[in-house]
Design a protein around this motif. Structure first.
Motif, PDB file in Angstrom:
ATOM      1  N   GLN A 131       0.826  -1.204   0.000  1.00  0.00           N
ATOM      2  CA  GLN A 131       0.000   0.000   0.000  1.00  0.00           C
ATOM      3  C   GLN A 131       0.863   1.258   0.000  1.00  0.00           C
ATOM      4  OE1 GLN A 131      -3.030  -0.321  -0.546  1.00  0.00           O
ATOM      5  NE2 GLN A 131      -4.084   1.570  -0.014  1.00  0.00           N
ATOM      6  N   ASN A 132       1.903   1.286   0.813  1.00  0.00           N
ATOM      7  CA  ASN A 132       2.765   2.461   0.884  1.00  0.00           C
ATOM      8  C   ASN A 132       3.461   2.737  -0.446  1.00  0.00           C
ATOM      9  OD1 ASN A 132       2.035   2.539   3.554  1.00  0.00           O
ATOM     10  ND2 ASN A 132       4.013   1.938   4.371  1.00  0.00           N
ATOM     11  N   VAL A 133       4.026   1.683  -1.043  1.00  0.00           N
ATOM     12  CA  VAL A 133       4.746   1.852  -2.310  1.00  0.00           C
ATOM     13  C   VAL A 133       3.815   2.335  -3.417  1.00  0.00           C
ATOM     14  CG1 VAL A 133       5.963   0.611  -4.151  1.00  0.00           C
ATOM     15  CG2 VAL A 133       6.561   0.191  -1.761  1.00  0.00           C
ATOM     16  N   PHE A 134       2.660   1.710  -3.537  1.00  0.00           N
ATOM     17  CA  PHE A 134       1.754   2.081  -4.621  1.00  0.00           C
ATOM     18  C   PHE A 134       1.105   3.441  -4.383  1.00  0.00           C
ATOM     19  CE2 PHE A 134       2.424  -2.232  -5.833  1.00  0.00           C
ATOM     20  CZ  PHE A 134       2.186  -2.268  -7.199  1.00  0.00           C
ATOM     21  N   THR A 135       0.953   3.835  -3.129  1.00  0.00           N
ATOM     22  CA  THR A 135       0.457   5.182  -2.851  1.00  0.00           C
ATOM     23  C   THR A 135       1.467   6.232  -3.300  1.00  0.00           C
ATOM     24  OG1 THR A 135      -0.862   4.433  -0.968  1.00  0.00           O
ATOM     25  CG2 THR A 135      -0.310   6.770  -1.044  1.00  0.00           C
ATOM     26  N   VAL A 136       2.733   6.003  -2.992  1.00  0.00           N
ATOM     27  CA  VAL A 136       3.785   6.933  -3.423  1.00  0.00           C
ATOM     28  C   VAL A 136       3.838   7.007  -4.946  1.00  0.00           C
ATOM     29  CG1 VAL A 136       6.276   7.340  -3.462  1.00  0.00           C
ATOM     30  CG2 VAL A 136       5.167   6.651  -1.334  1.00  0.00           C
TER      31      VAL A 136
END
Length: 483
Positions: free
Chosen positions: A169-174
């Motif tokens: 989630q963090n990677v794809f949000t960035v």
């Protein structure tokens, strides 16, 4: 629904969801869940129903964000005061009782959320397969296989490791924020360097003003792009220091989304005319063909990335909803159990993935979700009513954050409007079927929840599944510690 089996012998430590999500993780989950395909396609619908009025269109985008912030503030009070998984379901259960809560979880887990995840998976499959079928539509069978595949990939990730799901989630949000920043910066550059780019904004309100019905339709289009603003409450049990992080995360995420949405819409308008936006099948793709034709493939990839992150958030949330419903006795006990090694709600994730996969097979079922739009806001209204009820019924409940009460009444009024508007504007028999589906939950509630009817051999099946899946009942929530 059925009596809980005993714990697996030899358990060490507490069996419960751990508080692993910090402020950054919470913001990423919320932003990543909200920003999906909506911002890439909804500008067309908002502008069309706004009668090509640029000023009104931008005001509607901002107003939709304000409405969602008002709703989020109400949810922030409930989430910080009652930091338990389940979101709207748990709050309705606490404030209004068992039957409204059962109707809530029946509607959410059997139709709205699985269908929404299935729709996202199909859109993701469409964008992923499109480059291989240039000029031709992708085969339906291929899209369905890809959609089911991505659902199970995310289902396995969320079942095996919360840290891995958080990392995804963090990677794809960035990545998706980088895509939106690219669109916004490109638009601002055009706005500053090309005098013609500012023309749509000089007479922003000179076009025809939409009537009340058209404004309502434009709001529905805008609110679709903000869907997911309420997801943080579903994972409140896993957020570190929830009394502080839930309100802060909600405000930070919502303000960021509003700013990005407005900048992206302005960027679209600096490159495309209102008529071009309305006539485009995919606004972002048309924008890319006009501004960066040599690398226009970046935008379809960005859409796929956005949908993937949004789908991961939707899968994570739905698992927690099923988990909470089972803990409250509204779903079979096996669903509330956690994997003894991974400490994830694996059974809840499995059942969520199965139901979503079923919705992918007959795609026409997903189209019915349009007729459940009123029920989504009905649940928001019930949640805010629960907030008001709890204010008076439990005045001594510790509330680290308290929303200004008129805001809650305002959200209730908006919910009533959004529930009634689609039914009054275009009355169809499908709305009656949707309401009938919600009320049919009473048929199951009376024998299995109210009278606690036991199904023969169900406990044996539960114990067998418990051993097969290596899961165990949870400890008391208060006994669990932060990791």
């Amino acid at each position: 629904m059925s009596s809980r089996p005993k714990k697996v012998k030899g358990d060490e430590g507490r069996v419960c969801l751990k508080r692993r999500l910090g402020f950054f993780d919470s913001v990423c989950f919320l932003v990543g869940s909200i920003i999906g395909a909506g911002i890439f396609v909804s500008p067309k619908g908002v502008l069309e129903y706004a009668q090509l009025n640029v000023g009104v269109s931008l005001c509607i985008w901002a107003a939709c964000g304000v409405v969602c912030i008002m709703c989020s503030l109400c949810y922030a009070e409930l989430g910080s005061a009652l930091p338990v998984s389940g979101g709207e379901y748990y709050h309705v259960r606490r404030g209004l009782g068992s039957l409204p809560a059962f109707i809530t979880i029946w509607t959410l887990t059997l139709f709205i959320r699985p269908a929404s995840n299935a729709a996202r998976a199909l859109i993701f499959a469409e964008y992923v397969s499109r480059p291989f079928y240039s000029g031709c539509p992708s085969p339906e069978l291929l899209k369905k296989i890809l959609a089911i595949g991505i659902l199970w990939v995310l289902g396995v990730i969320n079942s095996k490791s919360i840290k891995m799901a958080t990392w995804v989630q963090n990677v794809f949000t960035v990545l998706k924020l980088m895509s939106l920043t690219f669109i916004a910066v490109n638009g601002m550059t055009k706005f500053g360097s090309n005098p013609k780019a500012s023309e749509p904004f000089k007479e922003a309100f000179n076009s025809e003003i939409p009537n009340a019905a058209q404004t309502a339709e434009a709001f529905f289009q805008g609110l679709y792009a903000y869907a997911g603003w309420n997801y943080l409450n579903y994972m409140a049990e896993e957020i570190k220091n929830p009394s502080k992080n839930i309100p802060r995360s909600i405000l930070t995420a919502m303000c960021a989304v509003i700013v990005f949405y407005l900048l992206v819409n302005i960027s679209y308008l600096t490159v495309l005319t209102p008529k071009e936006i309305v006539s485009s099948a995919a606004v972002s793709v048309t924008w890319a063909d006009r501004t960066i034709p040599s690398v226009a493939w970046i935008i379809p990839v960005s859409v796929a990335v956005s949908i993937f992150g949004s789908l991961n958030g939707g899968m994570f949330m739905l698992g927690r909803l099923n988990y909470a419903g089972s803990k409250e006795g509204h779903l079979p006990a096996i669903i509330s159990m956690l994997h003894v090694r991974y400490m994830t709600p694996a059974p809840a994730m499995i059942i969520s993935t199965i139901i979503a996969s079923i919705f992918v097979i007959p795609s026409d079922l997903i189209s019915l979700t349009n007729y459940f739009s009123f029920s989504t806001w009905l649940l928001v209204g019930l949640t805010c009513i629960s907030l008001v009820v709890l204010r008076y019924r439990e005045p001594n409940l510790e509330r680290p954050y308290k929303v200004f009460l008129p805001i809650a009444f305002g959200v209730i009024a908006v919910s009533i409007f959004l529930v009634l508007a689609p039914i009054i504007q275009s009355p169809k028999v499908q709305y009656f079927y949707a309401l009938l589906f919600m009320l049919s939950s009473v048929i199951f509630y009376i024998p299995f929840v109210y009278f606690k009817l036991q199904i023969p051999f169900f406990d044996k099946i539960t114990c067998y599944l418990q051993l097969l899946l290596e899961v165990s009942p949870t400890d008391i929530f208060e006994d669990c510690k932060t990791e």
